[in-house]
Design a protein around this motif. Sequence first.
Motif, short mmCIF file in Angstrom:
data_model
loop_
_atom_site.label_atom_id
_atom_site.label_comp_id
_atom_site.label_asym_id
_atom_site.label_seq_id
_atom_site.Cartn_x
_atom_site.Cartn_y
_atom_site.Cartn_z
N ARG A 1 113.36 -70.91 -5.98
CA ARG A 1 113.38 -69.46 -5.82
C ARG A 1 113.44 -68.84 -7.21
O ARG A 1 114.00 -69.43 -8.13
CB ARG A 1 114.61 -69.03 -5.02
CG ARG A 1 114.67 -69.68 -3.65
CD ARG A 1 114.97 -68.64 -2.56
NE ARG A 1 114.33 -69.02 -1.30
CZ ARG A 1 113.57 -68.21 -0.58
NH1 ARG A 1 113.35 -66.98 -0.98
NH2 ARG A 1 113.02 -68.61 0.56
N CYS A 2 112.89 -67.68 -7.34
CA CYS A 2 112.89 -67.00 -8.62
C CYS A 2 114.34 -66.71 -9.03
O CYS A 2 115.12 -66.18 -8.23
CB CYS A 2 112.09 -65.71 -8.51
SG CYS A 2 112.22 -64.67 -9.95
N SER A 3 114.68 -67.06 -10.25
CA SER A 3 116.07 -66.89 -10.69
C SER A 3 116.42 -65.42 -10.91
O SER A 3 117.57 -65.06 -11.03
CB SER A 3 116.31 -67.67 -11.98
OG SER A 3 115.40 -67.23 -12.96
N HIS A 4 115.42 -64.58 -10.89
CA HIS A 4 115.67 -63.16 -11.11
C HIS A 4 115.73 -62.37 -9.81
O HIS A 4 116.68 -61.64 -9.56
CB HIS A 4 114.58 -62.58 -12.02
CG HIS A 4 114.80 -61.15 -12.39
ND1 HIS A 4 113.97 -60.15 -11.97
CD2 HIS A 4 115.77 -60.55 -13.13
CE1 HIS A 4 114.41 -58.98 -12.44
NE2 HIS A 4 115.50 -59.22 -13.15
N CYS A 5 114.73 -62.55 -8.92
CA CYS A 5 114.68 -61.73 -7.70
C CYS A 5 114.91 -62.54 -6.44
O CYS A 5 115.03 -61.97 -5.35
CB CYS A 5 113.36 -60.98 -7.63
SG CYS A 5 111.95 -62.01 -7.18
N GLY A 6 114.94 -63.87 -6.56
CA GLY A 6 115.20 -64.70 -5.38
C GLY A 6 113.97 -64.95 -4.51
O GLY A 6 114.05 -65.64 -3.51
N THR B 1 104.79 -68.00 -12.71
CA THR B 1 105.14 -66.60 -12.89
C THR B 1 105.42 -66.01 -11.51
O THR B 1 104.60 -66.15 -10.60
CB THR B 1 103.97 -65.83 -13.53
OG1 THR B 1 103.60 -66.50 -14.74
CG2 THR B 1 104.37 -64.40 -13.87
N CYS B 2 106.57 -65.35 -11.34
CA CYS B 2 106.93 -64.77 -10.05
C CYS B 2 106.00 -63.62 -9.70
O CYS B 2 105.78 -62.72 -10.51
CB CYS B 2 108.38 -64.30 -10.07
SG CYS B 2 108.87 -63.48 -8.55
N THR B 3 105.44 -63.67 -8.50
CA THR B 3 104.51 -62.64 -8.04
C THR B 3 105.24 -61.31 -7.81
O THR B 3 104.65 -60.25 -7.90
CB THR B 3 103.89 -63.07 -6.69
OG1 THR B 3 103.71 -64.47 -6.72
CG2 THR B 3 102.57 -62.40 -6.44
N TYR B 4 106.53 -61.41 -7.52
CA TYR B 4 107.27 -60.21 -7.14
C TYR B 4 107.92 -59.49 -8.31
O TYR B 4 108.15 -58.29 -8.25
CB TYR B 4 108.34 -60.58 -6.10
CG TYR B 4 107.76 -61.36 -4.95
CD1 TYR B 4 107.05 -60.71 -3.95
CD2 TYR B 4 107.87 -62.75 -4.90
CE1 TYR B 4 106.47 -61.43 -2.91
CE2 TYR B 4 107.30 -63.47 -3.87
CZ TYR B 4 106.60 -62.82 -2.87
OH TYR B 4 106.02 -63.53 -1.86
N CYS B 5 108.29 -60.23 -9.36
CA CYS B 5 109.01 -59.55 -10.44
C CYS B 5 108.51 -59.95 -11.83
O CYS B 5 108.92 -59.37 -12.83
CB CYS B 5 110.51 -59.80 -10.33
SG CYS B 5 111.00 -61.44 -10.89
N GLY B 6 107.65 -60.96 -11.92
CA GLY B 6 107.09 -61.34 -13.21
C GLY B 6 107.92 -62.32 -14.02
O GLY B 6 107.49 -62.78 -15.07
ZN LIG Z 1 111.00 -62.86 -9.19
#
Ligand SMILES: [Zn+2]
Length: 247
Positions: A8-13, A26-31
């Motif tokens: 899971r993205c460590s920033h937005c989950g 690269t996270c699609t939701y928060c970059g």
């Molecule tokens: Zn993210």
Amino acid sequence: MVVADNIRCSHCGGPVEFKSGEIIATCTYCGFMTVIETGKAFSFEHSMLLNKFSEEQIEAVVQNWMRSGFLKPSDLARKSRILEKSLVYLPIWVVSVGVTGKYKGIFERIAPPIVKEGEIKKEYNWLVLARKAASFPTREYDIPLSGKVPYDFRKIEGFAKVLNSEVDKTEATELAKQQIDAHHRYLLQKDVDRIVEMAVELDMRQVVYLHAPVWFIEYEYKGKPYQLIIDGATGLALKGDIPAAKF
Ligand SMILES: [Zn+2]
């Protein structure tokens, strides 16, 4: 596309999507970026170059390209049809390095041959494409680094694709060193006919990770498909198949 529940993205989950062979996602939701193997955040500066063309505008760029240059068929712009246009953000490592190449060799183009010594100094922003199976003309790509901005996922167009990295920083640096070394040996060999001694020294300045917008265009002319690659930051054609012109 694999969506691993455990990454899971460590920033937005959000779930991190990746394919086998990819190393940095690269996270699609928060970059934010994640190192796939460890699931940890990728703590390295991430930049991007901005795409300047909409889907409509890029067609005009293609038309201009087709109209220019005397090697192209004169009816190319009129008779072609764009089959596909896709904007892809390619992951690229830019290795900035100062290079000093010293050599001693024999210059045989004159008689009698003479011993020649010299030095070639150069600065490079050497590109390493972070994708392994891509036919992209990295050596022809004069990357417009002055337009580099921090990566912002909100600037990525909804229709564009952002590719993950398949090459990490260590590997990219190593590849750049090998390629620069080979390139310098090639340059030195132009100065002398036989190398006796040679040393290439690299002074690493900076390594930057960025995503660069590139348009992959497929067009059809007289029933055959051709490919054209355009830099989305400048509109310059990086590589283009040209149908044979009849003179
Ligand atoms: Zn993210």
